[in-house]
Design a protein around this motif. Structure first.
Motif, PDB file in Angstrom:
ATOM      1  N   HIS A  91      -3.471   0.222  -3.200  1.00 21.77           N
ATOM      2  CA  HIS A  91      -2.628  -0.973  -3.283  1.00 21.77           C
ATOM      3  C   HIS A  91      -2.064  -1.115  -4.696  1.00 21.77           C
ATOM      4  CE1 HIS A  91      -1.504  -5.292  -3.238  1.00 21.77           C
ATOM      5  NE2 HIS A  91      -1.233  -5.022  -1.982  1.00 21.77           N
ATOM      6  N   TYR A 127       0.846  -1.198   0.000  1.00 22.64           N
ATOM      7  CA  TYR A 127       0.000   0.000   0.000  1.00 22.64           C
ATOM      8  C   TYR A 127       0.880   1.246   0.000  1.00 22.64           C
ATOM      9  CZ  TYR A 127      -3.584  -3.352   1.401  1.00 22.64           C
ATOM     10  OH  TYR A 127      -4.426  -4.434   1.450  1.00 22.64           O
ATOM     11  N   ASP A 139      -9.923  -8.887  -0.112  1.00 27.07           N
ATOM     12  CA  ASP A 139      -9.101  -7.681  -0.213  1.00 27.07           C
ATOM     13  C   ASP A 139      -9.073  -6.928   1.115  1.00 27.07           C
ATOM     14  OD1 ASP A 139      -8.593  -8.276  -2.812  1.00 27.07           O
ATOM     15  OD2 ASP A 139      -9.910  -6.742  -3.671  1.00 27.07           O
ATOM     16  N   LEU A 173      -5.664  -6.170   3.996  1.00 23.76           N
ATOM     17  CA  LEU A 173      -5.240  -4.952   4.676  1.00 23.76           C
ATOM     18  C   LEU A 173      -5.245  -5.137   6.187  1.00 23.76           C
ATOM     19  CD1 LEU A 173      -4.585  -1.941   4.929  1.00 23.76           C
ATOM     20  CD2 LEU A 173      -7.036  -1.458   4.648  1.00 23.76           C
TER      21      LEU A 173
END
Length: 307
Positions: free
Chosen positions: A231, A219, A254, A258
């Motif tokens: 990202h 990121y 997704d 993170l």
């Protein structure tokens, strides 16, 4: 919603959270004498434990402080906050989350290093919300990091010093952390080792470490928009304000990518509803593609504080 919390909350003598019975900003000196004094006493106790257990500071003898740093010795300022929280954790407290945060007396600080820490602009946040609701494949979640400034990796460029008055420290804390031997002139000298609220450099140090961890996971911050992160391969985007994330994502995998990247270093709380961010309430309707933003209780608080 707020009306539901008010129905259960014990706020008869404190109709607007964050203010005392006289409509003034809540302070520890008055709160500890009010109707919720027992709750505030325990919140104060918890804050001392948090600072000691996170190894934010340690007690030292006066002779251990460098002579050229004596003039920099700071004091403690206790900041109180109250807000509605309908989780079971706060059911016994009337669905009100209260906390005491100890900050350093910044007017005594003597730090001339770089201190700036960027935050996401509110316009950027609103644009991300709009981008989310405009994209049928996207959803919005929020996340925040617990004890962000106090993370043990946030080592200060140099130690700082703070003096605590014995009368302000719970007796249980003095016994628990064996502080008796450090008492001098009714005070205890503490050496601050990691970031702490009130230190000018704390935000910058914490942010630099967080950004490094994010970069390791792929990121990076947009070249033109501060605190908007993207990202390198995934469509995930998020805004960052101190330790608060507003996340636009396409699927659970997704989002989890993170969160797992953050959890390697931090304790993270995730709100999959994405309905609260930076003091705003967001009402999402993904079918109608609308997002309504409001700040509940804002006007009522102003009217009480400034009649």
């Amino acid at each position: 919603d707020t009306k539901t919390y008010e129905k259960h909350a014990s706020i008869k003598n404190n109709p607007v959270l964050g203010l005392d019975e006289n409509g003034k900003k809540l302070k520890y000196k008055t709160a500890i004498q009010g109707v919720n004094k027992n709750i505030w006493y325990h919140k104060n106790y918890d804050e001392y434990c948090r600072l000691f257990d996170n190894k934010t500071w340690k007690a030292i003898h006066p002779h251990e402080q460098p002579a050229d740093r004596i003039k920099d010795t700071m004091y403690i300022s206790k900041q109180l906050s109250e807000k509605y929280d309908n989780s079971e954790e706060y059911a016994k407290e009337g669905f009100i989350k209260r906390r005491v945060r100890m900050t350093t007396g910044g007017d005594k600080a003597n730090y001339d290093g770089y201190t700036k820490a960027d935050t996401a602009d509110l316009t950027v946040v609103k644009m991300l919300i709009n981008a989310t609701i405009s994209d049928p494949e996207s959803k919005f979640a929020t996340a925040d990091i617990a004890n962000f400034y106090l993370n043990q990796e946030n080592i200060l460029d140099r130690p700082e010093y703070i003096k605590l008055k014995i009368k302000d420290i719970p007796t249980e804390i003095i016994k628990k952390y064996k502080l008796q031997e450090y008492i001098h002139n009714e005070c205890i000298l503490m050496q601050i080792l990691t970031g702490m609220y009130g230190l000018a450099q704390a935000g910058r140090i914490a942010q630099e470490i967080l950004i490094t961890k994010l970069q390791e996971a792929g990121y990076h911050m947009d070249d033109n928009v501060k605190c908007l992160f993207i990202h390198k391969t995934k469509p995930t985007m998020f805004t960052l304000t101190v330790d608060d994330f507003g996340i636009k994502y396409n699927n659970d995998e997704d989002l989890q990518h993170l969160i797992e990247a953050l959890e390697k270093v931090y304790k993270v709380k995730v709100n999959l509803k994405g309905d609260k961010y930076l003091g705003m309430n967001i009402e999402w309707d993904y079918e109608k593609r609308t997002a309504e933003i409001s700040i509940k209780g804002y006007i009522e608080k102003l009217l009480t504080q400034f009649p």
